[in-house]
Design a protein around this motif. Structure first.
Motif, PDB file in Angstrom:
ATOM      1  N   ASP A  16       1.435  -0.965   0.098  1.00 18.11           N
ATOM      2  CA  ASP A  16      -0.067  -0.168  -0.075  1.00 18.11           C
ATOM      3  C   ASP A  16       0.904   1.049  -0.120  1.00 18.11           C
ATOM      4  O   ASP A  16       0.309   1.962  -0.223  1.00 18.11           O
ATOM      5  CB  ASP A  16      -1.297  -0.083   1.114  1.00 18.11           C
ATOM      6  N   GLY A  17       1.894   1.297   1.230  1.00 19.41           N
ATOM      7  CA  GLY A  17       2.741   2.574   0.648  1.00 19.41           C
ATOM      8  C   GLY A  17       3.543   2.385  -0.259  1.00 19.41           C
ATOM      9  O   GLY A  17       4.031   3.403  -0.947  1.00 19.41           O
ATOM     10  N   ALA A  18       3.833   1.357  -0.933  1.00 18.91           N
ATOM     11  CA  ALA A  18       4.648   1.581  -2.165  1.00 18.91           C
ATOM     12  C   ALA A  18       3.339   1.658  -3.632  1.00 18.91           C
ATOM     13  O   ALA A  18       3.697   2.596  -4.935  1.00 18.91           O
ATOM     14  CB  ALA A  18       4.707   0.392  -2.908  1.00 18.91           C
ATOM     15  N   ARG A  19       2.166   1.560  -3.562  1.00 17.94           N
ATOM     16  CA  ARG A  19       1.176   2.513  -4.539  1.00 17.94           C
ATOM     17  C   ARG A  19       1.265   3.715  -4.153  1.00 17.94           C
ATOM     18  O   ARG A  19       0.560   4.877  -5.115  1.00 17.94           O
ATOM     19  CB  ARG A  19       0.289   1.549  -3.754  1.00 17.94           C
ATOM     20  N   ILE A  20       0.925   4.246  -2.809  1.00 13.80           N
ATOM     21  CA  ILE A  20       0.745   5.735  -2.488  1.00 13.80           C
ATOM     22  C   ILE A  20       2.062   6.515  -2.877  1.00 13.80           C
ATOM     23  O   ILE A  20       1.331   7.349  -3.327  1.00 13.80           O
ATOM     24  CB  ILE A  20       0.913   5.776  -0.956  1.00 13.80           C
ATOM     25  N   ALA A  21       3.478   6.169  -3.081  1.00 16.93           N
ATOM     26  CA  ALA A  21       4.361   6.765  -2.878  1.00 16.93           C
ATOM     27  C   ALA A  21       4.177   6.939  -4.949  1.00 16.93           C
ATOM     28  O   ALA A  21       4.958   8.177  -5.610  1.00 16.93           O
ATOM     29  CB  ALA A  21       5.487   6.265  -2.657  1.00 16.93           C
ATOM     30  N   ILE A  23       1.858   6.933  -6.711  1.00 15.45           N
ATOM     31  CA  ILE A  23       0.796   7.877  -6.848  1.00 15.45           C
ATOM     32  C   ILE A  23       1.210   9.286  -6.845  1.00 15.45           C
ATOM     33  O   ILE A  23       1.247  10.766  -7.902  1.00 15.45           O
ATOM     34  CB  ILE A  23      -0.939   7.992  -5.923  1.00 15.45           C
ATOM     35  N   HIS A  24       2.036  10.097  -6.166  1.00 16.52           N
ATOM     36  CA  HIS A  24       2.544  10.805  -5.468  1.00 16.52           C
ATOM     37  C   HIS A  24       4.152  11.451  -6.677  1.00 16.52           C
ATOM     38  O   HIS A  24       3.709  12.254  -7.389  1.00 16.52           O
ATOM     39  CB  HIS A  24       3.712  11.013  -4.196  1.00 16.52           C
ATOM     40  N   GLY A  63      -2.947  14.825  -6.546  1.00 15.40           N
ATOM     41  CA  GLY A  63      -2.284  14.242  -6.539  1.00 15.40           C
ATOM     42  C   GLY A  63      -2.503  13.796  -4.800  1.00 15.40           C
ATOM     43  O   GLY A  63      -2.683  12.588  -4.862  1.00 15.40           O
ATOM     44  N   LEU A  64      -1.842  15.380  -4.119  1.00 15.37           N
ATOM     45  CA  LEU A  64      -2.455  14.423  -3.000  1.00 15.37           C
ATOM     46  C   LEU A  64      -3.949  14.241  -2.452  1.00 15.37           C
ATOM     47  O   LEU A  64      -3.857  13.375  -1.416  1.00 15.37           O
ATOM     48  CB  LEU A  64      -2.312  16.452  -2.551  1.00 15.37           C
ATOM     49  N   LEU A  65      -4.866  14.650  -2.654  1.00 11.01           N
ATOM     50  CA  LEU A  65      -6.507  14.082  -2.747  1.00 11.01           C
ATOM     51  C   LEU A  65      -6.689  12.654  -3.011  1.00 11.01           C
ATOM     52  O   LEU A  65      -6.913  11.497  -3.504  1.00 11.01           O
ATOM     53  CB  LEU A  65      -6.717  14.801  -3.626  1.00 11.01           C
ATOM     54  N   ASN A  66      -5.530  12.178  -4.354  1.00  8.71           N
ATOM     55  CA  ASN A  66      -5.671  11.201  -5.337  1.00  8.71           C
ATOM     56  C   ASN A  66      -5.272  10.385  -4.100  1.00  8.71           C
ATOM     57  O   ASN A  66      -5.304   8.784  -3.985  1.00  8.71           O
ATOM     58  CB  ASN A  66      -4.409  11.037  -6.287  1.00  8.71           C
ATOM     59  N   ALA A  67      -3.910  10.488  -3.868  1.00  9.02           N
ATOM     60  CA  ALA A  67      -3.859   9.596  -2.146  1.00  9.02           C
ATOM     61  C   ALA A  67      -4.505   9.169  -0.757  1.00  9.02           C
ATOM     62  O   ALA A  67      -4.577   8.553  -0.508  1.00  9.02           O
ATOM     63  CB  ALA A  67      -2.304   9.798  -2.149  1.00  9.02           C
ATOM     64  N   VAL A  68      -5.267  10.730  -1.213  1.00  7.73           N
ATOM     65  CA  VAL A  68      -6.028  10.774   0.587  1.00  7.73           C
ATOM     66  C   VAL A  68      -7.539   9.437  -0.306  1.00  7.73           C
ATOM     67  O   VAL A  68      -8.021   8.861   1.064  1.00  7.73           O
ATOM     68  CB  VAL A  68      -6.491  11.175   0.593  1.00  7.73           C
ATOM     69  N   LEU A  69      -8.057   9.833  -1.159  1.00  6.87           N
ATOM     70  CA  LEU A  69      -8.995   9.038  -1.499  1.00  6.87           C
ATOM     71  C   LEU A  69      -8.348   7.130  -1.780  1.00  6.87           C
ATOM     72  O   LEU A  69      -9.303   6.387  -1.186  1.00  6.87           O
ATOM     73  CB  LEU A  69      -9.297   9.055  -3.269  1.00  6.87           C
ATOM     74  N   TYR A  70      -7.257   7.267  -2.434  1.00  6.24           N
ATOM     75  CA  TYR A  70      -6.484   5.297  -2.035  1.00  6.24           C
ATOM     76  C   TYR A  70      -7.076   5.335  -1.042  1.00  6.24           C
ATOM     77  O   TYR A  70      -6.881   3.614  -0.747  1.00  6.24           O
ATOM     78  CB  TYR A  70      -6.016   6.045  -2.460  1.00  6.24           C
ATOM     79  N   LEU A  71      -6.519   5.889   0.156  1.00  7.48           N
ATOM     80  CA  LEU A  71      -6.435   5.707   1.434  1.00  7.48           C
ATOM     81  C   LEU A  71      -7.505   4.908   2.122  1.00  7.48           C
ATOM     82  O   LEU A  71      -8.305   4.089   2.673  1.00  7.48           O
ATOM     83  CB  LEU A  71      -5.477   6.901   2.135  1.00  7.48           C
ATOM     84  N   LEU A  72      -8.532   5.968   1.691  1.00  8.58           N
ATOM     85  CA  LEU A  72      -9.974   5.834   2.348  1.00  8.58           C
ATOM     86  C   LEU A  72     -11.112   4.457   1.722  1.00  8.58           C
ATOM     87  O   LEU A  72     -11.837   3.973   2.077  1.00  8.58           O
ATOM     88  CB  LEU A  72     -11.015   7.144   2.336  1.00  8.58           C
TER      89      LEU A  72
END
Length: 72
Positions: A16-21, A23-24, A63-72
């Motif tokens: 999950d961390g790699a996916r968020i990275a 995205i960023h 990009g920031l909001l996309n990562a937050v959406l992924y976390l939710l």
């Protein structure tokens, strides 16, 4: 009462961390293109010089909001 969920493994958290990275990195690269590439096209007063910094901020926020959406 429901039983608590079993905790996720460490490898799942790393994935999950790699996916968020990723995205960023993608959205950061797009934002950098608009900040340093598109913003330098044309002379003073050109359309690209005027909208480059605004689009940079827009893509960075996306990009920031996309990562937050992924976390939710």
């Amino acid at each position: 009462m429901t039983s608590p969920q079993t905790p996720l493994s460490v490898s799942t958290d790393v994935e999950d961390g790699a996916r968020i990275a990723a995205i960023h990195l993608v959205w950061g690269a797009i934002a950098a293109v608009f900040a340093h590439g598109i913003g330098n096209v044309g002379g003073p007063g050109s359309l690209f010089t005027a909208i480059g910094p605004q689009l940079d901020a827009l893509f960075a926020l996306t990009g920031l909001l996309n990562a937050v959406l992924y976390l939710l």
